[in-house]
Write an enzyme that holds these catalytic residues in place. Structure first.
Site, PDB file in Angstrom:
ATOM      1  N   HIS A   1       4.248  -9.238  24.510  1.00  0.00           N
ATOM      2  CA  HIS A   1       4.731  -8.260  23.533  1.00  0.00           C
ATOM      3  C   HIS A   1       6.119  -7.779  23.948  1.00  0.00           C
ATOM      4  O   HIS A   1       6.576  -6.738  23.517  1.00  0.00           O
ATOM      5  CB  HIS A   1       3.812  -7.040  23.452  1.00  0.00           C
TER       6      HIS A   1
ATOM      7  N   GLY B   1       1.748  16.497  20.053  1.00  0.00           N
ATOM      8  CA  GLY B   1       1.303  17.607  19.213  1.00  0.00           C
ATOM      9  C   GLY B   1       0.120  17.311  18.326  1.00  0.00           C
ATOM     10  O   GLY B   1      -0.229  18.113  17.463  1.00  0.00           O
TER      11      GLY B   1
ATOM     12  N   HIS C   1      -3.023  16.810  19.362  1.00  0.00           N
ATOM     13  CA  HIS C   1      -4.298  17.046  20.044  1.00  0.00           C
ATOM     14  C   HIS C   1      -5.252  17.882  19.184  1.00  0.00           C
ATOM     15  O   HIS C   1      -6.455  17.580  19.105  1.00  0.00           O
ATOM     16  CB  HIS C   1      -4.075  17.738  21.393  1.00  0.00           C
ATOM     17  N   GLY C   2      -4.710  18.915  18.543  1.00  0.00           N
ATOM     18  CA  GLY C   2      -5.559  19.771  17.716  1.00  0.00           C
ATOM     19  C   GLY C   2      -6.173  19.005  16.553  1.00  0.00           C
ATOM     20  O   GLY C   2      -7.376  19.088  16.289  1.00  0.00           O
TER      21      GLY C   2
ATOM     22  N   THR D   1      -6.465   8.466  22.929  1.00  0.00           N
ATOM     23  CA  THR D   1      -7.162   8.505  24.208  1.00  0.00           C
ATOM     24  C   THR D   1      -8.184   9.636  24.276  1.00  0.00           C
ATOM     25  O   THR D   1      -9.308   9.435  24.726  1.00  0.00           O
ATOM     26  CB  THR D   1      -6.141   8.679  25.351  1.00  0.00           C
TER      27      THR D   1
ATOM     28  N   ARG E   1       2.894   9.050  28.956  1.00  0.00           N
ATOM     29  CA  ARG E   1       4.047   9.358  28.136  1.00  0.00           C
ATOM     30  C   ARG E   1       4.579  10.750  28.451  1.00  0.00           C
ATOM     31  O   ARG E   1       5.713  11.083  28.107  1.00  0.00           O
ATOM     32  CB  ARG E   1       3.733   9.231  26.657  1.00  0.00           C
TER      33      ARG E   1
END
Lengths: 576, 576
Positions: free
Chosen positions: B217, B398, B400-401, B443, B541
């Site tokens: 890749h 941002g 996650h919520g 993840t 990251r």
């Protein structure tokens, strides 16, 4: 673009040798190409494919049980020579005859045609099948003008399966023609390929655009348009090939079953092909067709060209059975093929020369005369080499003199060797013809080679070369040139001198001896050759030089006249 | 470059559907990928491959008798999700267990690992084999750091043949590992591929240059140099893979036989590969190796990338026999495979959800509590969704919520449905876990999904969920997160809250009731989550945001603490 090579001139040979090393369980490399690693069963028709290198797996990748018996492999995008083709055919055939199958391109037509003449002169039954599937390259009512593209796969596969089934050569040929009549392809191109060692592509398509109907070497298409969605590309392909569904399916009793090949040209990859195939399958089902054993992948490539094509072959029961029959080749495998024992004969030597048949006394005497005549031809051509080159440079590329010298030298040497081996007249001329075309190359080499071989076929290896046979030989030689070269009287070629020559020879003979008739015919040829100066060339690459060539005779016609004139001086004293 | 597509987002799905249409004699498309069209013989180990789309024939093109039983197909160059993998595994397995085989990439490791946890919770024996053949991507003494490239072919083929031979799962796994230990690859790249819908390539190599060791890749290589001749490229490849011949052949008793794959990445075509192979074969012979059943062609591609790789697998008798054993798949065919009868079960429905096992009374009561607890989890996450997103935006992207809300909603719904169907505690959690990871993605979704599933595995579908089982469940959940996520304490992740939580729970329990211990543990988790604000993120990251994230706690740790705190309020009144 092709990036990996050593000397670009040896690219095709090195690729073939790596191919044979990787697949030695299935194929053997020989002079001119590859043959199966297993023996052709005695009496089985041998299918010999061929074409240029750069289209893998076409054609070497299709050699094996259930498919082809051999493949003649030319240089990159160039036809194999007649002697390469003959070599592969000699090592493939097992007494059942040979069928040549190849895409319909001028070079392949010429060289396979010449090879067929050569092998027939050796007593082998040879049939010729040109694949003409590309609908973009000619009108529906004249398929002979169409070129062969990915339709090579189904047509050649079906032909190979017919041979494997043990059918005779007439039946196998009939089936191959039927498969070709029932096959249609259409291709699209997005970018051209770059040949080994070249620094720019063979052709280009502007980014975001698509060439419709482009050939596999960048031959012109029928349209160019903005690149649409995958589904629209699928629709264009399906609509294109189905536009002739009536005519194509008529070849097989209006069958509604189709073999399908969605072929990638090299840089258009599998996932893209499957996205397109999804729609192709939907469309064909909706139109009422049953798809049989489809193939999606790279079968007829063009080095790293970006593009794809859709091929359909309409299938009656006979073709369906042959299309789905087992095959085991390096690149195409289907069904159960029992392993075959390896061939045990020695094929390490050369197969490029026709066999020498020991002649009867009378024929050997004729062979000695032929060898002497070929020395005269060589000397004549050598004397005039520069002049012939200069004439050719006006309308052509100026290599006529060199080519004629190389060819005539090789022919004289080959004839001398054949005579030393005790060959009769027929096999002496056959070897001389093969040597001429191999060494000279180009169209004039192929035509002179075929002419000598055809001349020999009218003689034989036992009987004396009497006057009747000699005249028939000259006529056969001129016919071979007409048949192979495709030129007609008035096209400013060799034909313009050769036809008046044989016409006058035949006309004069009843009233005079052979030598005098020959001399008279040679004078007619000389006159006709000079007259070509008043014709503007119309054919082939000379077309663009039409104006310039007016006032200059054709080099091929002039060399023909010089040769027959010189031979007249040799023949007349011996003639009665 | 990839030119043919409709909506680029549906490219992978459409390619899979075209693939299944073309090969319906061999494969069936199901949710998440493809399985064989023939049934897996009862008790046979099922080999399930997988990876992103864009590498055809890897992996779907290798499904069939003698090779894989199924392939999970992710989006372009993206791992399939755990639920896709589970779906393919459920439809492939026949009681003999499942071996996953995939190239060693973080996404694949995570999702196959999660799927393995999930399936084990369902009682299926699952083994995991990561292919690590690429010598350019990690040191010789730590192959686990190496990625999988074209070595996928020999390793997976040999593994599939071992399963086909009827070996048990321990034996098949041993052989797969041995094949991987004995396999080495090295690749070269000349240009990058362009994804569907993109207008520039994923990476570039300057014209006339060559990237040495580049991944499939475009992952970094080990060197860049001027493009040399084909023979020099061959020498570099052979020297590269043979540099580790001692270590690799040691895995198979120092065998001198090798399977060889010279693999094209997409735009480097067959003739070029054969030119290179010619030299590769010469070199290997000269070094004293015997090449067994070599493959030259496109097996692990990268859309239209230009490049090639050489793979060797050292072969003892066992591996040689399995490498040359028959196989019949869309893209890889070898030897004689008898046709198999088609599978007759209905696989048209979904296989993405774990089966519901009807529970005993006590376990069904526990399942109802679990469903109630998952509603609390959902409500807690929903209440704090914005805050979690804001915290995550400091060091992450941002989301996650949003991810936590989607996952917890799906889990609560799945648990309610399972309870309504009479499921026990174990299968209720198993379904909830699968639903969480599928809907949340990313993840954290994979980790929470695996955690719920692992929790369930410590319970069962008949016995009551007593205190011992619950504590074991929490420990199993945290272990699953550690195992799959690969993070350690102090890495500023969920782990920093979860480990103190379970440690405190276990430590507190002997002296108090479960509810009080839980509340005490939740306080420890909250404290630990706040303490992540003093750690600069070092991983993944977030690494580039290390400075910025100092002073902000980790969103994953905070959400964990919020959840266990809310659950404490639910558990304490019910606890004894």
């Amino acid at each position: 673009m092709t990036l990996l090579h050593n000397d670009p001139r040896s690219f095709a040979d090195e690729a073939l040798s790596g191919f044979a090393a990787a697949h030695h369980d299935l194929v053997r490399a020989i002079d001119g190409g590859v043959v199966r690693a297993s023996a052709t069963p005695p009496g089985q028709v041998a299918v010999v494919l061929g074409g240029g290198t750069g289209h893998y797996p076409a054609f070497a990748g299709w050699v094996g049980p259930g498919f082809a018996h051999g493949a003649a492999c030319g240089n990159i995008f160039a036809s194999p020579s007649a002697s390469q083709i003959c070599s592969v055919a000699r090592a493939s055939q097992a007494g059942g005859g040979v069928i040549f199958a190849f895409g319909n391109y001028a070079g392949d037509v010429l060289h396979f045609g010449q090879a067929a003449e050569q092998l027939r002169a050796e007593g082998i039954d040879v049939r010729v099948l040109r694949v003409t599937d590309d609908i973009a390259s000619g009108p529906a009512d004249d398929p002979a003008l169409r070129r062969g593209i990915a339709g090579d796969l189904p047509v050649m596969k079906i032909l190979g399966a017919a041979a494997e089934a043990g059918l005779g050569i007439d039946e196998a040929e009939r089936i191959g023609r039927k498969a070709n009549d029932a096959t249609r392809s259409l291709g699209m191109a997005f970018s051209g390929c770059t040949l080994p060692g070249a620094d720019h592509p063979l052709f280009t398509v502007a980014p975001g655009r698509m060439g419709v109907g482009l050939g596999i070497h960048g031959e012109p298409g029928i349209d160019e348009r903005d690149l649409p969605s995958a589904d629209t590309v699928a629709d264009l392909l399906v609509d294109g090939v189905l536009a002739e569904s009536k005519r194509a399916s008529a070849a097989v009793g209006n069958a509604d079953r189709v073999a399908v090949l969605l072929n990638g040209l090299g840089a258009t990859k599998y996932e893209e092909l499957y996205v397109v195939f999804r729609r192709v399958a939907e469309r064909l089902a909706r139109e009422g067709f049953h798809v049989i054993a489809p193939e999606v992948g790279e079968q007829v490539t063009s080095l790293g060209m970006a593009g794809l094509s859709l091929t359909v072959t309409f299938l009656d029961d006979e073709l369906r059975q042959l299309w789905t029959a087992p095959a085991l080749t390096p690149a195409f495998r289907r069904g159960l093929v029992q392993p075959r024992p390896p061939r045990t004969d020695d094929i390490s030597g050369t197969h490029q020369l026709p066999p020498v048949v020991r002649g009867g006394d009378a024929s050997r005497a004729a062979a000695a005369c032929i060898a002497a005549a070929l020395r005269i031809v060589r000397d004549t051509v050598t004397t005039h080499e520069t002049r012939l080159g200069d004439i050719d440079a006006v309308a052509g590329d100026g290599d006529h003199g060199i080519g004629m010298r190389r060819g005539s030298e090789a022919a004289a040497d080959a004839a001398a060797e054949a005579v030393a081996l005790g060959a009769g007249a027929r096999s002496t001329l056959s070897r001389a013809g093969a040597a001429w075309s191999e060494r000279a190359g180009g169209t004039s080499g192929a035509l002179w080679g075929a002419a000598l071989t055809a001349f020999g076929s009218a003689l034989d290896d036992t009987e004396p070369a009497d006057r009747g046979r000699l005249v028939a030989g000259v006529r056969a030689a001129v016919d071979a040139v007409l048949r192979l070269g495709g030129a007609r009287l008035g096209d400013k070629t060799l034909v313009d001198a050769a036809v008046p020559f044989v016409d006058r020879l035949e006309a004069a003979l009843p009233g005079t001896d052979f030598g005098s008739a020959w001399v008279e015919a040679a004078e007619a040829a000389t006159e006709a050759a000079e007259a070509t100066a008043t014709i503007a060339a119309r054919r082939g690459r000379a077309r663009t030089h039409g104006e310039r060539s007016l006032g200059t005779p054709d080099a091929g016609a002039v060399s023909f006249a010089l040769i027959v004139t010189a031979l007249g001086d040799f023949i007349r004293p011996h003639s009665s």
